[in-house]
Design an enzyme around this catalytic site. Structure first.
Site, PDB file in Angstrom:
ATOM      1  N   LEU A 278      -2.740  16.259 -39.997  1.00 20.80           N
ATOM      2  CA  LEU A 278      -4.119  16.643 -39.695  1.00 20.80           C
ATOM      3  C   LEU A 278      -4.193  17.403 -38.376  1.00 20.80           C
ATOM      4  CD1 LEU A 278      -5.460  13.179 -40.806  1.00 20.80           C
ATOM      5  CD2 LEU A 278      -5.805  15.326 -42.032  1.00 20.80           C
TER       6      LEU A 278
ATOM      7  N   THR B 133       0.119  16.200 -34.658  1.00 24.48           N
ATOM      8  CA  THR B 133       0.408  16.163 -33.227  1.00 24.48           C
ATOM      9  C   THR B 133      -0.868  15.761 -32.502  1.00 24.48           C
ATOM     10  OG1 THR B 133       2.152  17.822 -33.314  1.00 24.48           O
ATOM     11  CG2 THR B 133       1.037  17.540 -31.210  1.00 24.48           C
TER      12      THR B 133
ATOM     13  N   LYS C 272       7.076  14.651 -28.091  1.00 22.94           N
ATOM     14  CA  LYS C 272       6.598  15.997 -28.407  1.00 22.94           C
ATOM     15  C   LYS C 272       5.808  16.604 -27.244  1.00 22.94           C
ATOM     16  CE  LYS C 272       4.811  19.284 -31.489  1.00 22.94           C
ATOM     17  NZ  LYS C 272       4.182  19.685 -32.737  1.00 22.94           N
TER      18      LYS C 272
END
Lengths: 296, 296, 296, 296
Positions: A65, A96, A171
């Site tokens: 999403l 993310t 990340k």
């Protein structure tokens, strides 16, 4: 395996296709009817809502999403994926988002008895299509083991980063550094060339010296230094500046909550924001070097 | 070959020793009598002044000096090395100075008939002792060819960067990027760890992802991530923070003269200046991560 | 007038007292029993919940809460202040929060028929006690007119900033500029003094020149330049560094949502974050000059 | 009084004219023949060189030159103004240069027996023509007293800043703060307006709050907020962006030599450098707000 997949955008659609190709049985949902139709044509089953996926017997559900509000809205609440899922259905969010939101959702899943992993990816739409994505995965070692075969159908490099949220931490930390490096390489290349050096010679020296980095040796932003990078095709394709801007925003937001200073990270975010304001958000993120060069 | 050597500091002394070892005949000068005595003991001949070296029949002269004012003062003027040298004696300045000053001196040499190269080094005192320095060399291709055997006695990687001054350009561009990268890695590592990640796991992910860079994979600033780096021995040894500060100052000064913006480069300089103000200038430059971590 | 007051902290308590002094009838709520008891002793009525205030016949309700999540939690939802209030009860939120959240709450109020104003203050706990706060008010001109007498009992300077959320916009824009100015003055004063100037002489020149600003002429951060400012009493009292940090965080968050770059604003936030990391968050915000001066 | 004047540019010419008007006898020199001719027409005497002025019986010499290299070249050396002047001739340098160079020249003057003052100005070409400049003066109190009547013929506000070089210190410190403030106001105004506020209302609030500063209340950069400022006439006239860039460069250079960090000052310099790179160096320095607004 019976898998549900929610979110069939530029990344989600090819990831779902790879699950089909690997022989899994897939039920899919997206707000876009066209996106759903395309997957159905490839063999997936249509679901009319996230709840329908949760209620339809999926053993594992993957979500992809755009941002944290979407993730919270899909997972949480009385009508959310967690409330509607059978306990022990595994939930994997590949979006993310910031680590705090990821942990909030994972805690809700845990209290409902659902194993959950945050598993953001890198590798772009190319990697999603080729099934060569990198997955940075947060959650327990046991759940990571269980999910690995499914993730391996979509990616090549599946890394366990530690407990819930740590996939997102890895990340945002990596991508903040990437944004800083790309601007740093842009400043160094533009400075060196304006002082009289040949750009290829300069890149060659940097790439064998202590300035060496991915942004210089694999994705050099100076036009003509490397073939097959966005800098050599007008900064089209690649990883968009506005996506880098989003990730830098996640990093500074996480840093604020962690009460951690990030001086270069915050400045990198603002430099990309200024670039976007000038209408360049759709260019590859290596185009930031345009802020440092005179237009010919 | 009969070689003159001026400037026998931490870098110059071991470089001069390597020339002796390679069989060259050396006459040396330094303001420090002790530095001269040590080289003389090793077989060099003492000269009483730069002029004496120029007048003493050297075929090639190497200088290794702290900053541009010293270089100009040694080379230029009626009593300078250029005025006192026989035309065609080759002059090689290994000092790290700004490209504009390097070009000013090279132009003076050229008009007196002397071939000249700017040849700043990287590799630190360890590389100087081991003869494994990298030389970034500016000057004509012909002069570069002539000088290569001499430089090869002191270094391993001898790179031609283009015309006069370009050795300095390569060095300031690379080291500016290095300073930015080191702070960027420090911010990313400190952020990730404060958000709950294990530092070795985080470094492992960065080093195989797009954040990969020399500051992360070869010289990681987080204590305990790598062995044999300054971060694992209290930030002693290595490349001092005040030396990085000097190089960032050269980069922003060159950028000012070239009318080139360097936002991250300038901020990196100020971050190191603040670190130095707090009394940390003598620590290795990777110690900048202390600005981002709580003292335990 | 029958007024409800929710949030009796360092700012809210003295504001509520001033409403009592002005002759209003007050019912109050806070999570801290001690805070409530103190107001009850002064003549207010105790309420057991925000809902009790909404249901108890208040004609106007004032809230003073720490941050946006508290504001949303008190106002929104089935049990929230809006749902429980009679339509036409006026709601005034004096908390400092981001403009987007303020507008979200105001829209919810409007759809329930409640006039609402966002009215963040400046002036600190001193101004709250003395009733000399500045109110920056967002909402319709009509509602502003109606609320003015109530606000005037707590403040001196009541400014209409435009539609809903604009009170918050004015506050974050002003305070971001204040943070930038204070660091700018700190850099200029520290630089001038380190270059040999007397700090009072330098301040005198700046204050009559184009560098003139509130941070220099009213709240100078250099010790000894002015009497009766935090800089002259060890940076105690005043407006805490961590409060400035919070406001800079609101500004950069609003800028992110508005897709607006704020380079100096973002860097100011990070400088205060670094200062806070070193344990200085409790000092007055003018203490940021310590980042620029050598400890004697 | 017999006065020599060297440097008849945009600032120097009207300053020299004001000395003539005040009844002084003037001999003038400039590299531009046209500039000299214009002053001669107004009653000044032509000199063929700085040396001719020094040798021609001037009791006091004023210089107004572009940058430190010009100042050093005119004053120092065997043919310089100091060497050629009678001891006790007062030397006043009105150029804006770095404090270290100013002190170097003043020391040379002192050792030759010449009183010397550094006296940079603010007020622009308008103030130079009207005789309303501010002079920031470094040198001994006695010499300041002696020079005051002469400076008063060219300016209104004559401030003694302390010993030699302190005039320059005051100017670089003030102008660095000015550059920071102008960018800060630009960020705050652009942010507030993009969030929905009316620019005049926002300026009104800032100007009566803690964000108040000269850049907001006297020289507001947002178009239409104030009359008679460059922002209301397309950023023509005023104080050019490239002049602000020069002063920020002097400030960061002085900070480097003083080993003093200036984070916002350095970033302000780079923001103006980026603006100049885009071809905007000729616009008034308040035009920097264009970096923060969408072109309509």
């Amino acid at each position: 395996m019976k898998i549900g997949f929610i979110g069939l955008g530029n990344m989600g659609a090819p990831m779902a296709l790879n699950l089909l190709k690997a022989g899994h049985q897939l039920s899919v949902f997206d707000l876009s009817e066209a996106a759903v139709a395309s997957l159905v044509e490839a063999g997936a089953e249509r679901a009319d809502s996230p709840q329908a996926i949760a209620g339809g017997g999926a053993e594992l559900i993957v979500t992809m999403l755009p941002a944290a509000p979407h993730v919270k809205s899909v997972y949480l609440g009385d009508e959310g994926l967690i409330a509607c899922s059978r306990p022990d259905v595994m939930l994997i969010d590949c979006s993310t988002i910031d680590p705090y939101s990821a942990r909030e959702v994972a805690a809700a899943a845990a209290s409902h008895g659902n194993p959950m992993l945050d598993a953001p990816v890198s590798g772009g739409t190319g990697g999603a299509a080729a099934g060569t994505l990198t997955f940075m995965v947060g959650g327990s070692a046991e759940h990571f083991q269980q999910a690995q075969p499914v993730l391996a159908a979509m990616g090549k490099n599946i890394v366990h980063c530690g407990d819930s949220g740590n996939g997102q931490v890895a990340k945002v930390a990596n991508n903040m550094l990437l944004g800083i490096s790309m601007i740093g390489v842009s400043e160094a290349m533009a400075l060196g060339v304006s002082l009289g050096m040949d750009p290829k010679t300069l890149a060659g020296i940097i790439n064998t010296s202590s300035g060496r980095c991915w942004s210089a040796d694999t994705y050099n932003p100076f036009p003509g230094v490397m073939d097959n990078v966005p800098a050599s095709r007008g900064y089209s394709g690649g990883f968009g500046s506005d996506l880098m801007l989003k990730d830098l925003g996640l990093a500074t937001e996480a840093a604020k909550l962690a009460r951690q200073p990030v001086l270069l990270g915050a400045l990198a975010q603002q430099i990309y924001q200024g670039f976007s304001l000038q209408g360049n958000g759709g260019l590859d993120f290596s185009a930031i070097i345009k802020q440092y060069t005179r237009e010919s």
